[in-house]
Write an enzyme that holds these catalytic residues in place. Sequence first.
Site, short mmCIF file in Angstrom:
data_model
loop_
_atom_site.label_atom_id
_atom_site.label_comp_id
_atom_site.label_asym_id
_atom_site.label_seq_id
_atom_site.Cartn_x
_atom_site.Cartn_y
_atom_site.Cartn_z
N CYS A 1 37.27 -4.91 104.34
CA CYS A 1 38.26 -5.66 103.59
C CYS A 1 39.63 -5.63 104.24
CB CYS A 1 38.35 -5.04 102.22
SG CYS A 1 38.34 -3.27 102.30
N TRP B 1 35.06 -7.20 100.61
CA TRP B 1 33.81 -7.84 101.05
C TRP B 1 32.71 -6.88 100.64
CZ3 TRP B 1 29.84 -6.96 104.68
CH2 TRP B 1 29.15 -8.11 105.11
N HIS C 1 3.74 -17.16 126.42
CA HIS C 1 3.12 -15.89 126.01
C HIS C 1 3.07 -15.74 124.50
CE1 HIS C 1 2.83 -14.60 130.14
NE2 HIS C 1 4.11 -14.90 130.31
N GLU D 1 23.28 -17.07 122.68
CA GLU D 1 24.57 -17.31 122.06
C GLU D 1 24.57 -18.62 121.26
OE1 GLU D 1 26.93 -15.76 121.14
OE2 GLU D 1 28.56 -17.18 120.85
N ASN E 1 39.67 0.60 102.78
CA ASN E 1 38.86 -0.14 103.74
C ASN E 1 38.02 0.90 104.47
OD1 ASN E 1 37.82 -1.90 105.58
ND2 ASN E 1 39.73 -2.27 106.68
N GLY E 2 36.70 0.72 104.50
CA GLY E 2 35.85 1.68 105.19
C GLY E 2 34.66 2.07 104.33
N ARG F 1 39.29 -12.97 107.21
CA ARG F 1 38.40 -11.83 107.45
C ARG F 1 37.10 -11.94 106.67
NH1 ARG F 1 40.68 -6.43 108.84
NH2 ARG F 1 38.77 -5.80 107.85
N LYS G 1 34.61 -11.14 109.70
CA LYS G 1 35.08 -11.22 111.08
C LYS G 1 34.89 -9.92 111.85
CE LYS G 1 36.86 -13.26 114.63
NZ LYS G 1 35.86 -14.06 115.38
N GLU H 1 24.72 -18.85 112.39
CA GLU H 1 25.89 -18.36 111.65
C GLU H 1 26.54 -19.43 110.80
OE1 GLU H 1 28.19 -16.71 115.07
OE2 GLU H 1 28.76 -15.18 113.62
N LYS I 1 25.14 -18.96 117.21
CA LYS I 1 26.23 -19.81 116.68
C LYS I 1 25.68 -20.75 115.62
CE LYS I 1 28.87 -18.32 117.60
NZ LYS I 1 29.43 -17.15 118.22
C1 AGP Z 1 30.03 -13.82 116.53
O1 AGP Z 1 30.06 -15.17 116.25
C2 AGP Z 1 29.71 -12.97 115.40
N1 AGP Z 1 30.59 -13.20 114.31
C3 AGP Z 1 29.39 -11.52 115.69
O2 AGP Z 1 28.14 -11.53 116.32
C4 AGP Z 1 30.36 -10.69 116.56
O3 AGP Z 1 30.36 -11.18 117.86
C5 AGP Z 1 29.96 -9.22 116.52
O4 AGP Z 1 30.02 -8.75 115.20
C6 AGP Z 1 30.80 -8.35 117.43
O5 AGP Z 1 32.15 -8.40 117.07
P1 AGP Z 1 33.28 -7.81 118.02
O6 AGP Z 1 33.26 -8.63 119.27
O7 AGP Z 1 34.54 -7.99 117.23
O8 AGP Z 1 32.95 -6.39 118.29
#
Ligand code: AGP
Length: 611
Positions: free
Chosen positions: A4, A76, A507, A484, A102-103, A29, A606, A491, A488
């Site tokens: 958070c 969150w 395979h 990647e 936070n944590g 975030r 994030k 997500e 994307k």
């Molecule tokens: C990327 O689009 C994602 N949101 C996620 O995979 C991210 O790359 C991952 O959590 C690592 O984050 P960081 O680069 O801040 O360590």
Amino acid sequence: MTMCGIVGYVGNNSAKDMIIDGLKSLEYRGYDSAGIALNAKGKIIVRKESGVIANLEKKIGKQDFDGNLGIGHTRWATHGSPIRENAHPHLSADGRIAIVHNGIIENYLELKAQLKKNHRIEFKSETDSEVIAHLIGAHYKGDLVEAVRKAVERMRGAYAVGAIAADEPDKIVAVRKDAPLIAGIGQDSNYLASDIPALLKYTRDIYLIENDEIVIITADDIKIYDEDMTRVRREVMHVTWDAAAAEKGGYEHFMKKEICEQPEGIRETLERRLDDRGDIKLDGVELTKKELDAIDRIYIVACGTASHAGMQGKALIERFAGIPTETDLASEFRYRNPLVNERTLFLCISQSGETLDTLEALREAKRKGARVLSICNVVGSSVARESDDVFYTWAGPEIAVASTKAYTTQLVCLYLIALYMGRERGVLPESEYRRMIEELRALPQKAEETLKTENQIRELAERFCIKEQIFYIGRGQDVGTAYEASLKLKEVSYINSFAIAAGELKHGTIALIRKQTLFFVLASQDALYEKMLSNIEEIKARSAHVVSIAKKGNRRIAKVSDETIFIPQCADEVAPILAVIPLQLLAYHIAKLKKRNIDKPRNLAKSVTVE
Ligand code: AGP
């Protein structure tokens, strides 16, 4: 438990307004509820709401209360659902102490049981965080600092905590361990926050709070102490970000803005390290021939998108510098007793610098004696501070949860590091080095050109947004790009997608191909071009629909594919930077057509500061 944002204010102005404003700046975030606690004339007033911050703002806007001191929070959910009761701030049993956290408090069940038994406390939420309020409350004898210290002695886990007490209306007390925390310096006002953007409208001068430090914030002073209560002198960090950089700048979504910022990010990351002669400067990172020759293995460790950059890094370092390199996911690395020692270079990649899995892997590598070099986008983040050396990406703040410009600038850093190592070790011929520098220097302009595929991509997105699954395949460096692109899409569009090395299809996965199954085929590697043509034949023979991504001029691929997206001509080694761009745009446009919450996809945040 929470992942958070924290905001705190003490000064002469309205705490309510500043805190709501700060929380809004942290919306990116990802969160599902928010709350605020004010000290209003010696009484703590708490208001919380689930959902967007506007709900909270609407609720308290009409109410006639305010104060000059308060704390706020965006939550969150992980421990406990995203309902108002679980939102922070949490109160002590007598309602005279409020905290935001936070944590994660790992021993919260044990603490909860003790608090219930010894103090007959009734818990009002399902969170781990509420134990902190009660612990502080149980120790409070008129001195908030002392009570926070005593509470912290009992807590295990990661935390950034902000606390206020009704009887001490002049101060916020905060403490941190493995979760980000900063204090902002204002005029007759001071601030607390988990992230810099929360404070940008108010101050650019901040203190970074370190692990196990306690900070006391009053309107005219910020005092930082270590765990033994010895005063710590900390240098002021001046934030140079442009406030507008943290806003959308006219784009509909941060993700789109950040995709379009890639040429600039690539240029910045590159040009700051290349001098006129084309020599690479590693920002003062010492990697001499002697030091490099003493390294017998490199581990590249990261999560998610950063781990896909790591896959490219392995290929580049092995190719240019000839040092055996392994990649691993941070969440796996920590638990497999990796073969790390003083001869290991641990290369850690993280946009946020706060990803807990990555941080813990870094710590494990350090414990085992490895030297840690990080690639990171956030100055002063935990990864940056705990590494022996940091090589920053100059992508600027990345706000959208889906990482785009951080990824391509991470790749630029990896090129620079790999080329530097190869040259320093004397294993990379000078002509090859020069050729690669020219290729890199041409990238910003070629990335601009690649962005012009957007019209074609938009049209593909309109046809393909109804698909239930999409496959991405490639060979060599295209495998990382396929991973990647697939991540994307998942997500932001929530479409199921699958990435696989093209040679692996036969395979097993080939069994999934039916009429019109959609394949994005990455064929950016000239050296593997013929092999990719065979793969296309293989899937076309099963009536799949093929969209290829290839370099301009590769006519044969256009003939065998249903459609082709062309990227500019470039060396194979740098093609991943260009090939990913149309696929980022594809994910974006499909998500937009499906009316997804693009910048804050469901269930994602994030920075993932939990295991
Ligand atoms: C990327 O689009 C994602 N949101 C996620 O995979 C991210 O790359 C991952 O959590 C690592 O984050 P960081 O680069 O801040 O360590």
